[in-house]
Design an enzyme around this catalytic site. Structure first.
Site, PDB file in Angstrom:
ATOM      1  CE  LYS A   1      -2.554  -0.677   3.596  1.00 21.12           C
ATOM      2  NZ  LYS A   1      -2.044  -2.142   4.098  1.00 21.12           N
TER       3      LYS A   1
ATOM      4  NE  ARG B   1      -4.675  -1.023   9.501  1.00 18.11           N
ATOM      5  CZ  ARG B   1      -3.503  -0.611   9.257  1.00 18.11           C
ATOM      6  NH1 ARG B   1      -3.847   0.516   8.558  1.00 18.11           N
ATOM      7  NH2 ARG B   1      -2.611  -0.875   9.803  1.00 18.11           N
TER       8      ARG B   1
ATOM      9  NE  ARG C   1       8.678  -4.533   5.716  1.00 19.88           N
ATOM     10  CZ  ARG C   1       7.684  -3.442   5.697  1.00 19.88           C
ATOM     11  NH1 ARG C   1       7.090  -3.129   4.360  1.00 19.88           N
ATOM     12  NH2 ARG C   1       7.161  -3.097   6.737  1.00 19.88           N
TER      13      ARG C   1
ATOM     14  NE  ARG D   1       8.294  -1.779  10.683  1.00 11.86           N
ATOM     15  CZ  ARG D   1       7.269  -1.184   9.921  1.00 11.86           C
ATOM     16  NH1 ARG D   1       7.774  -0.450   8.361  1.00 11.86           N
ATOM     17  NH2 ARG D   1       6.067  -1.350   9.875  1.00 11.86           N
TER      18      ARG D   1
ATOM     19  NE  ARG E   1       1.629  -5.209  10.721  1.00 11.29           N
ATOM     20  CZ  ARG E   1       2.579  -4.691   9.776  1.00 11.29           C
ATOM     21  NH1 ARG E   1       3.665  -5.630   9.882  1.00 11.29           N
ATOM     22  NH2 ARG E   1       2.176  -3.977   8.973  1.00 11.29           N
TER      23      ARG E   1
HETATM   24  P1  AMP Z   1       0.520   0.506   8.558  1.00 13.70           P
HETATM   25  O1  AMP Z   1       1.829   1.210   8.382  1.00 13.70           O
HETATM   26  O2  AMP Z   1      -0.760   1.132   7.856  1.00 13.70           O
HETATM   27  O3  AMP Z   1       0.791  -0.819   8.617  1.00 13.70           O
HETATM   28  O4  AMP Z   1       0.325   0.934  10.218  1.00 13.70           O
HETATM   29  C1  AMP Z   1       1.084   0.337  11.226  1.00 13.70           C
HETATM   30  C2  AMP Z   1       0.146   0.569  12.581  1.00 13.70           C
HETATM   31  O5  AMP Z   1      -0.183   1.673  12.822  1.00 13.70           O
HETATM   32  C3  AMP Z   1      -0.733  -0.606  12.567  1.00 13.70           C
HETATM   33  O6  AMP Z   1      -0.385  -1.818  12.673  1.00 13.70           O
HETATM   34  C4  AMP Z   1      -1.742  -0.057  13.671  1.00 13.70           C
HETATM   35  O7  AMP Z   1      -1.111  -0.308  15.048  1.00 13.70           O
HETATM   36  C5  AMP Z   1      -1.513   1.450  13.530  1.00 13.70           C
HETATM   37  N1  AMP Z   1      -2.551   2.026  12.668  1.00 13.70           N
HETATM   38  C6  AMP Z   1      -2.412   2.716  11.493  1.00 13.70           C
HETATM   39  N2  AMP Z   1      -3.711   3.089  10.762  1.00 13.70           N
HETATM   40  C7  AMP Z   1      -4.230   2.730  11.717  1.00 13.70           C
HETATM   41  C8  AMP Z   1      -5.857   2.871  11.877  1.00 13.70           C
HETATM   42  N3  AMP Z   1      -6.756   3.207  11.042  1.00 13.70           N
HETATM   43  N4  AMP Z   1      -6.623   2.714  12.839  1.00 13.70           N
HETATM   44  C9  AMP Z   1      -5.675   2.045  14.220  1.00 13.70           C
HETATM   45  N5  AMP Z   1      -4.567   1.716  14.183  1.00 13.70           N
HETATM   46  C10 AMP Z   1      -3.735   2.274  12.886  1.00 13.70           C
END
Ligand code: AMP
Length: 220
Positions: free
Chosen positions: A13, A88, A127, A160, A171
Site C-alpha cells: 500500500k 481500518r 524485510r 522491525r 496483523r
Molecule cells: P501501517 O503502516 O498502515 O501498517 O500501520 C502500522 C500500525 O499503525 C498498525 O499496525 C496499527 O497499529 C497502526 N494504525 C495505522 N492505521 C490505523 C488505523 N486506521 N486504526 C488503528 N490503528 C492504525
C-alpha cells in the site's frame, strides 16, 4: 479525487500510494506514517500508539480519528487525497463518511490491493531495515551483499518488531477480523475496485491507474 486504499499488511500500500498520488496529484495520507512520525518524535500520541503498533494491534479509534480529522483539515487535503491505512474498521469508515458529509464531499473510490496471506508473510517476515539510513532490504527479493549489513551505508540491518513472523500473522488476523469487513461495506456502497497486487510494482501501479482513470469525472 478522494480515494481509500485497502489491503492486508504487506500488500504494498505504501509503495502504490506514492505512485498513485503523484500520478493523480493528490495528497498522500498514511495513518501508519503519521503514527511512526509521532513515535520517532516521542510525542504523547506516539508513546500511546507505540504500545499497540509493536504488538500489531489497532490504535484505539478515538486517538486515530482525532489525528485523521486534523490531517484532513490541512490545506493540501482540500483538493483530493488518498488515505492509506484508514479506515481500518467499519466504525472508522462510518466516521469518515460523516466527516466528508460535513465537508460537503464524498469518496470516489475504494481501491483494494488483493494479495493472499502466505505471500504477505513471505514479504513482511523477510524485510530488514537499516538502523542508520532506513533503507529496506528483503532476505529473498532484494538481499544485501553481506548478511545484516546495509549496502548503501554500512549500517546494521534489523527486523522491525511488527515484521516478526508471529506479529505479521497477528496483523493478518487483525486485518481479516476488523478490516476485511470494510470490503463488503464499500462494495455495498458501490465504491469498491479490487486489483491483483502481485507481480512487479510497476504493473500493479498500471492496474491501479487504469482502474481509477475512468472515474476521471465529477471529482469535486
Ligand atoms: P501501517 O503502516 O498502515 O501498517 O500501520 C502500522 C500500525 O499503525 C498498525 O499496525 C496499527 O497499529 C497502526 N494504525 C495505522 N492505521 C490505523 C488505523 N486506521 N486504526 C488503528 N490503528 C492504525
Amino acid at each position: 479525487m478522494r480515494i481509500v486504499l485497502v489491503g492486508p499488511p504487506g500488500a504494498g500500500k505504501g509503495t502504490q500510494a506514492q505512485f498513485i498520488t503523484s500520478n493523480l496529484a493528490i495528497a498522500n495520507i498514511s495513518t501508519g506514517d503519521l503514527f511512526r512520525a509521532n513515535v520517532s518524535q516521542g510525542t504523547p500520541l506516539g508513546i500511546e500508539a507505540k504500545k499497540y503498533m509493536d504488538s500489531g494491534d489497532l490504535v484505539p479509534d478515538e486517538v486515530t480519528i482525532k489525528m485523521v480529522r486534523e490531517r484532513l483539515a490541512e490545506d493540501d487535503a482540500r483538493d483530493g487525497f488518498l488515505l492509506d491505512g484508514f479506515p481500518r474498521n467499519v466504525p472508522q469508515a462510518e466516521v469518515l463518511g460523516a466527516m466528508l458529509d460535513e465537508l460537503g464531499t464524498r469518496l470516489h473510490a475504494v481501491l483494494e490491493l488483493v494479495v493472499d496471506d502466505d505471500e504477505v508473510v513471505r514479504r513482511l517476515a523477510g524485510r530488514r531495515t537499516c538502523r542508520t539510513c532506513g533503507t529496506v532490504w528483503h532476505v529473498d527479493f532484494d538481499p544485501p551483499t553481506r548478511d545484516g549489513v546495509c549496502d548503501r551505508c554500512g549500517g546494521e540491518l534489523f527486523q522491525r518488531d511488527d515484521d516478526r513472523e508471529e506479529t505479521v500473522r497477528h496483523r493478518l488476523e487483525v486485518y481479516n477480523d476488523q478490516t476485511a469487513p470494510l470490503i463488503a461495506y464499500y462494495a455495498d456502497l458501490g465504491l469498491l475496485i479490487g486489483i491483483d497486487a502481485t507481480g512487479p510494482v510497476e504493473d500493479v501501479t498500471e492496474r491501479a491507474i487504469a482502474a481509477l482513470r475512468p472515474l476521471n469525472h465529477d471529482w469535486s
